[in-house]
Enzyme design. Structure first.
Site, PDB file in Angstrom:
ATOM      1  CG  HIS A   1      -1.916  -1.025   1.367  1.00  0.00           C
ATOM      2  ND1 HIS A   1      -2.114  -1.753   2.520  1.00  0.00           N
ATOM      3  CD2 HIS A   1      -2.832  -1.483   0.479  1.00  0.00           C
ATOM      4  CE1 HIS A   1      -3.100  -2.612   2.336  1.00  0.00           C
ATOM      5  NE2 HIS A   1      -3.551  -2.475   1.101  1.00  0.00           N
TER       6      HIS A   1
ATOM      7  CE  LYS B   1     -12.855  -6.861   3.990  1.00  0.00           C
ATOM      8  NZ  LYS B   1     -11.739  -6.321   3.315  1.00  0.00           N
TER       9      LYS B   1
ATOM     10  NE  ARG C   1      -2.888  -7.859  -4.108  1.00  0.00           N
ATOM     11  CZ  ARG C   1      -3.632  -8.212  -3.081  1.00  0.00           C
ATOM     12  NH1 ARG C   1      -3.113  -8.326  -1.900  1.00  0.00           N
ATOM     13  NH2 ARG C   1      -4.917  -8.479  -3.243  1.00  0.00           N
TER      14      ARG C   1
ATOM     15  CB  SER D   1      -4.307  -6.343   5.039  1.00  0.00           C
ATOM     16  OG  SER D   1      -4.015  -5.098   4.489  1.00  0.00           O
TER      17      SER D   1
HETATM   18  O1  PNS Z   1      -9.128  -3.034   0.596  1.00  0.00           O
HETATM   19  P1  PNS Z   1     -10.425  -3.496  -0.012  1.00  0.00           P
HETATM   20  O2  PNS Z   1     -11.276  -4.187   1.031  1.00  0.00           O
HETATM   21  O3  PNS Z   1     -10.228  -4.312  -1.248  1.00  0.00           O
HETATM   22  O4  PNS Z   1     -11.204  -2.154  -0.474  1.00  0.00           O
HETATM   23  C1  PNS Z   1     -12.475  -2.229  -1.095  1.00  0.00           C
HETATM   24  C2  PNS Z   1     -13.083  -0.819  -1.254  1.00  0.00           C
HETATM   25  C3  PNS Z   1     -13.108  -0.065   0.053  1.00  0.00           C
HETATM   26  C4  PNS Z   1     -12.262  -0.033  -2.243  1.00  0.00           C
HETATM   27  C5  PNS Z   1     -14.523  -1.025  -1.831  1.00  0.00           C
HETATM   28  O5  PNS Z   1     -15.160  -1.995  -1.080  1.00  0.00           O
HETATM   29  C6  PNS Z   1     -15.356   0.251  -1.801  1.00  0.00           C
HETATM   30  O6  PNS Z   1     -15.081   1.196  -2.505  1.00  0.00           O
HETATM   31  N1  PNS Z   1     -16.408   0.245  -0.964  1.00  0.00           N
HETATM   32  C7  PNS Z   1     -17.283   1.375  -0.767  1.00  0.00           C
HETATM   33  C8  PNS Z   1     -18.705   1.036  -1.184  1.00  0.00           C
HETATM   34  C9  PNS Z   1     -18.917   1.349  -2.644  1.00  0.00           C
HETATM   35  O7  PNS Z   1     -18.700   2.455  -3.096  1.00  0.00           O
HETATM   36  N2  PNS Z   1     -19.388   0.346  -3.416  1.00  0.00           N
HETATM   37  C10 PNS Z   1     -19.670   0.521  -4.816  1.00  0.00           C
HETATM   38  C11 PNS Z   1     -18.503   0.187  -5.700  1.00  0.00           C
HETATM   39  S1  PNS Z   1     -18.097  -1.511  -5.599  1.00  0.00           S
END
Ligand code: PNS
Length: 166
Positions: A18, A42, A92, A130
């Site tokens: 990150h 989560k 990745r 993570s």
């Molecule tokens: O580190 P992660 O868990 O892969 O991150 C995921 C994240 C936070 C980028 C994604 O879940 C997100 O943007 N969530 C917010 C909800 C949202 O906007 N959903 C619509 C698009 S999928």
């Protein structure tokens, strides 16, 4: 016009992968907002939202154009509030692609002003996540070089507390 990008994620905890994406993004954008999602779905996160924000702040200390924040709900709504229209995502491996591609298209559909830029991970960190860091730390493995040095102790202490509760 200031170019503001948002780098969203769970960051439980932030890893060197990150941090590498943040460092490289800082060279491209005027401001990079690292945005931690408050996601009630989560299960069993290791760190609370406030703790994750603090760990990222510690790790990015001295990086002048980085801001750390948390958000709830849709990412595009957070971005609108912050006047940002670029989402940064790290890629990745091919296995990341399907999910990330779907999210990028969905976010663009929800708000056509928003685009997602993918940054290939540094090959040094292509294996890193993570979840992997948490697993290594949980079983007493060495997490040096996996996460920023300044947060190693925080992770080890958190795991100790967790183990004492079990
Ligand atoms: O580190 P992660 O868990 O892969 O991150 C995921 C994240 C936070 C980028 C994604 O879940 C997100 O943007 N969530 C917010 C909800 C949202 O906007 N959903 C619509 C698009 S999928």
């Amino acid at each position: 016009m200031n170019k503001i990008a948002v780098y969203p994620g769970s960051f439980d905890p932030i890893t060197n992968g990150h941090l590498d994406v943040i460092e490289r993004s800082c060279k491209i954008f005027d401001k990079v907002i690292v945005a931690v999602l408050e996601n009630p779905e989560k299960k069993a996160p290791l760190f609370t939202i406030d703790e994750r924000v603090e760990l990222i702040k510690k790790s990015t200390k001295g990086m002048a154009n980085v801001e750390v924040a948390s958000f709830k709900g849709l990412l595009i709504n957070f971005m609108k509030k912050r006047d940002a229209n670029i989402i940064i995502k790290g890629l990745r491996a091919v296995s990341d692609f399907d999910y990330e591609f779907q999210m990028a298209l969905l976010n663009h559909k929800l708000d056509p002003n928003i685009d997602t830029l993918f940054m290939m991970t540094n090959s040094k960190y292509s294996y890193l996540s993570s979840s992997a860091v948490k697993q290594v730390a949980m079983y007493g493995g060495c997490i040096k070089e996996l996460v920023p040095d300044v947060i190693i102790e925080d992770i080890i202490n958190k795991i100790k507390v967790l183990k004492n509760k079990i």
